[in-house]
Design an enzyme around this catalytic site. Sequence first.
Site, PDB file in Angstrom:
ATOM      1  N   LYS A 158      45.839  41.222  27.488  1.00 49.59           N
ATOM      2  CA  LYS A 158      45.205  40.004  28.009  1.00 49.59           C
ATOM      3  C   LYS A 158      44.913  39.037  26.878  1.00 49.59           C
ATOM      4  O   LYS A 158      44.572  39.458  25.770  1.00 49.59           O
ATOM      5  CB  LYS A 158      43.886  40.343  28.712  1.00 49.59           C
ATOM      6  CG  LYS A 158      44.035  41.164  29.980  1.00 49.59           C
ATOM      7  CD  LYS A 158      42.688  41.390  30.636  1.00 49.59           C
ATOM      8  CE  LYS A 158      42.858  42.102  31.973  1.00 49.59           C
ATOM      9  NZ  LYS A 158      41.573  42.295  32.662  1.00 49.59           N
ATOM     10  N   GLY A 164      43.041  32.924  34.906  1.00 50.45           N
ATOM     11  CA  GLY A 164      44.105  32.586  35.847  1.00 50.45           C
ATOM     12  C   GLY A 164      45.379  33.392  35.665  1.00 50.45           C
ATOM     13  O   GLY A 164      46.429  33.017  36.168  1.00 50.45           O
ATOM     14  N   LYS A 201      42.902  49.535  29.708  1.00 52.36           N
ATOM     15  CA  LYS A 201      43.573  50.435  30.648  1.00 52.36           C
ATOM     16  C   LYS A 201      43.885  49.625  31.909  1.00 52.36           C
ATOM     17  O   LYS A 201      43.043  48.857  32.373  1.00 52.36           O
ATOM     18  CB  LYS A 201      42.609  51.587  30.981  1.00 52.36           C
ATOM     19  CG  LYS A 201      43.109  52.543  32.028  1.00 52.36           C
ATOM     20  CD  LYS A 201      43.871  53.675  31.404  1.00 52.36           C
ATOM     21  CE  LYS A 201      44.535  54.555  32.445  1.00 52.36           C
ATOM     22  NZ  LYS A 201      45.659  55.310  31.840  1.00 52.36           N
ATOM     23  N   ILE A 203      44.359  49.074  35.815  1.00 57.51           N
ATOM     24  CA  ILE A 203      43.970  49.638  37.115  1.00 57.51           C
ATOM     25  C   ILE A 203      45.025  49.217  38.137  1.00 57.51           C
ATOM     26  O   ILE A 203      45.273  48.026  38.312  1.00 57.51           O
ATOM     27  CB  ILE A 203      42.583  49.097  37.564  1.00 57.51           C
ATOM     28  CG1 ILE A 203      41.520  49.335  36.474  1.00 57.51           C
ATOM     29  CG2 ILE A 203      42.152  49.702  38.893  1.00 57.51           C
ATOM     30  CD1 ILE A 203      41.116  50.767  36.307  1.00 57.51           C
ATOM     31  N   LYS A 237      42.154  32.624  44.817  1.00 54.64           N
ATOM     32  CA  LYS A 237      41.482  33.295  45.925  1.00 54.64           C
ATOM     33  C   LYS A 237      41.740  32.542  47.229  1.00 54.64           C
ATOM     34  O   LYS A 237      41.806  31.310  47.232  1.00 54.64           O
ATOM     35  CB  LYS A 237      39.969  33.358  45.665  1.00 54.64           C
ATOM     36  CG  LYS A 237      39.623  34.247  44.483  1.00 54.64           C
ATOM     37  CD  LYS A 237      38.167  34.132  44.096  1.00 54.64           C
ATOM     38  CE  LYS A 237      37.920  34.897  42.797  1.00 54.64           C
ATOM     39  NZ  LYS A 237      36.817  34.306  42.034  1.00 54.64           N
ATOM     40  N   ASN A 290      31.941  34.238  34.593  1.00 52.07           N
ATOM     41  CA  ASN A 290      32.121  32.802  34.819  1.00 52.07           C
ATOM     42  C   ASN A 290      30.768  32.109  34.707  1.00 52.07           C
ATOM     43  O   ASN A 290      29.826  32.480  35.399  1.00 52.07           O
ATOM     44  CB  ASN A 290      32.718  32.544  36.203  1.00 52.07           C
ATOM     45  CG  ASN A 290      34.046  33.240  36.366  1.00 52.07           C
ATOM     46  OD1 ASN A 290      34.879  33.219  35.467  1.00 52.07           O
ATOM     47  ND2 ASN A 290      34.239  33.899  37.487  1.00 52.07           N
ATOM     48  N   ARG A 292      29.512  29.222  35.601  1.00 52.39           N
ATOM     49  CA  ARG A 292      29.443  28.007  36.436  1.00 52.39           C
ATOM     50  C   ARG A 292      29.071  28.395  37.863  1.00 52.39           C
ATOM     51  O   ARG A 292      29.041  29.582  38.194  1.00 52.39           O
ATOM     52  CB  ARG A 292      30.829  27.359  36.465  1.00 52.39           C
ATOM     53  CG  ARG A 292      31.878  28.317  37.014  1.00 52.39           C
ATOM     54  CD  ARG A 292      33.211  27.675  37.332  1.00 52.39           C
ATOM     55  NE  ARG A 292      34.062  28.588  38.082  1.00 52.39           N
ATOM     56  CZ  ARG A 292      34.885  29.482  37.565  1.00 52.39           C
ATOM     57  NH1 ARG A 292      34.993  29.611  36.258  1.00 52.39           N
ATOM     58  NH2 ARG A 292      35.607  30.271  38.344  1.00 52.39           N
ATOM     59  N   ARG A 339      39.437  29.487  52.302  1.00 56.02           N
ATOM     60  CA  ARG A 339      39.752  28.259  51.567  1.00 56.02           C
ATOM     61  C   ARG A 339      40.872  27.536  52.298  1.00 56.02           C
ATOM     62  O   ARG A 339      41.968  28.091  52.467  1.00 56.02           O
ATOM     63  CB  ARG A 339      40.205  28.582  50.146  1.00 56.02           C
ATOM     64  CG  ARG A 339      39.113  29.190  49.300  1.00 56.02           C
ATOM     65  CD  ARG A 339      39.508  29.176  47.850  1.00 56.02           C
ATOM     66  NE  ARG A 339      38.567  29.932  47.050  1.00 56.02           N
ATOM     67  CZ  ARG A 339      38.555  29.935  45.722  1.00 56.02           C
ATOM     68  NH1 ARG A 339      39.452  29.226  45.051  1.00 56.02           N
ATOM     69  NH2 ARG A 339      37.670  30.643  45.060  1.00 56.02           N
TER      70      ARG A 339
HETATM   71  C1  MV4 Z   1      43.222  43.616  35.382  1.00 55.15           C
HETATM   72  C2  MV4 Z   1      43.985  44.249  36.396  1.00 55.15           C
HETATM   73  C3  MV4 Z   1      44.158  45.601  36.305  1.00 55.15           C
HETATM   74  N1  MV4 Z   1      43.646  46.299  35.263  1.00 55.15           N
HETATM   75  N2  MV4 Z   1      42.742  44.342  34.368  1.00 55.15           N
HETATM   76  C4  MV4 Z   1      43.941  39.119  36.825  1.00 55.15           C
HETATM   77  C5  MV4 Z   1      43.250  37.862  36.406  1.00 55.15           C
HETATM   78  C6  MV4 Z   1      42.224  38.251  35.415  1.00 55.15           C
HETATM   79  N3  MV4 Z   1      40.994  37.584  35.697  1.00 55.15           N
HETATM   80  C7  MV4 Z   1      42.085  39.732  35.511  1.00 55.15           C
HETATM   81  N4  MV4 Z   1      43.200  40.203  36.286  1.00 55.15           N
HETATM   82  C8  MV4 Z   1      43.478  41.531  36.386  1.00 55.15           C
HETATM   83  N5  MV4 Z   1      42.983  42.294  35.402  1.00 55.15           N
HETATM   84  C9  MV4 Z   1      42.965  45.647  34.318  1.00 55.15           C
HETATM   85  N6  MV4 Z   1      42.472  46.347  33.294  1.00 55.15           N
HETATM   86  C10 MV4 Z   1      44.462  43.471  37.439  1.00 55.15           C
HETATM   87  C11 MV4 Z   1      44.238  42.103  37.434  1.00 55.15           C
HETATM   88  C12 MV4 Z   1      44.752  41.378  38.560  1.00 55.15           C
HETATM   89  C13 MV4 Z   1      43.900  40.838  39.500  1.00 55.15           C
HETATM   90  C14 MV4 Z   1      42.517  40.912  39.372  1.00 55.15           C
HETATM   91  C15 MV4 Z   1      41.687  40.384  40.304  1.00 55.15           C
HETATM   92  C16 MV4 Z   1      42.239  39.757  41.413  1.00 55.15           C
HETATM   93  C17 MV4 Z   1      43.596  39.655  41.567  1.00 55.15           C
HETATM   94  C18 MV4 Z   1      44.455  40.167  40.607  1.00 55.15           C
HETATM   95  C19 MV4 Z   1      45.821  40.079  40.778  1.00 55.15           C
HETATM   96  C20 MV4 Z   1      46.644  40.617  39.848  1.00 55.15           C
HETATM   97  C21 MV4 Z   1      46.117  41.263  38.721  1.00 55.15           C
END
Ligand code: MV4
Length: 451
Positions: A158, A164, A201, A203, A237, A290, A292, A339
């Site tokens: 990341k 986003g 890691k 998920i 969302k 966040n 805000r 939305r």
């Molecule tokens: C993750 C994840 C799985 N494992 N982190 C996507 C945007 C960012 N804010 C964080 N995100 C994710 N982080 C780990 N360790 C999966 C996502 C993710 C996701 C998270 C929340 C809502 C929708 C998503 C869609 C794809 C991936």
Amino acid sequence: MFRKVLIANRGEIALRVISACKELGIRTVAVYSEADRNSLHVRFADEAICIGPPRSADSYLNVPAVISAAEIADVDAIHPGYGLLSENANFAEVCRASNIKFIGPPPEVTRMMGEKSTARQTMKKAKVPILPGSDGIIESPEEALEWAKSVGYPVILKAVAGGGGRGMRICRSAHELPALYEQASTEARNAFGNGDLYMEKFIERPRHIEFQVLADEHGNVMCLGERECSIQRRHQKLIEEAPSLMVTPKLRAELGKTIERSLKDIGYWNAGTIEFLMDEDGKIYFIEMNTRIQVEHCVTEMVTGIDLVKAQLRIAAGEKLSQIITEPVTIRGHAIECRINAEHPEKFTPSAGKITAFNLPGGNGVRVDTAQYAEGVVPPYYDSLIAKLICHGKDREESMNKMQRALSQFVVEGIHTTIPLHQKIFADAEFRSGAFDTKFMERFFERQGQK
Ligand code: MV4
């Protein structure tokens, strides 16, 4: 309390803030771009100042233009809404230097939380559960390989400046990691001007659950329960709910206490949201904060009865939480928000243009937050959100049924909207069961294709 507030935003959230100000007896100043001359936020504010050409970069994001408007109108404070300048620590610092109260947390905290890896470390110190991952920035593909070995595959890279979903790569084995590291870093450098990465890691099928907080400027923090935000498409969302079916009263109370302690330590104030992922075993992990008010704050307002935007204003004016929230917070019933975007419902491409027919649903427990109207125009320059439809019922079943009724009475003609998409989602058995995760929309479109 403030005498006069400038709203540095547009659309439904600008109107939402104007409404809160009006109810508190505060004068309002709207700012607008040349494309928003006929917008309702301009009409309903006490004063309005044009701050530039249509593109956001030339108007709503133009810090000198916004500050000049605030000085000319002689306001006490600026509410930034969401998006735009809301999480720009430099803007909050310019406000401070100009003797204008920024309605949000202190810039030092905004800057720290904007650095995702630092936010992770801060939460870890405060005993908020975080995912296994790197302690800070990963400097090279070699270091990434080391961390991945200790954490175990799959992992996710990341961007520390991220958001986003940009600058993110899922990695399932060592042989693909070096290339994914370079891709993520390049993408992050291009998007945010910062290519730094960290690692967690991965998920597989997480739920996205977030906790709302309010904190005053005297060190008091209050957690207001959670929202379920797993129904997303391309990190946007679509539907949010409160409460989450997956959060037990015990988890809500315990995690709430931990969050309250952590934000007190940090010196946080105003409204904020802590984002978590929940894995298939129901374990929950912090991912981001966040700093805000969020689009989906309304579902929390519906189940708690607390006006979050009025609370933001009163906190920024120096009031204590104990003056604002005078009774124990309880979660009453269930609220869902759809939305409504000006988009083609399948292709999700923006659909700007003139609205030719418009009818808003109403009735018991139905709320619509919008700045649109019959014969209004959706300009092509901004976010595609044109309305939020929020339904509150005694339980999830009642709020879903209310939503279906309200969607059927929500008429928008002349442009495409996501209303027909929401109608299909609310008829979907997986959605109705509540047993879904962030991959829901992918499965949903797959099923739609088969019909
Ligand atoms: C993750 C994840 C799985 N494992 N982190 C996507 C945007 C960012 N804010 C964080 N995100 C994710 N982080 C780990 N360790 C999966 C996502 C993710 C996701 C998270 C929340 C809502 C929708 C998503 C869609 C794809 C991936």
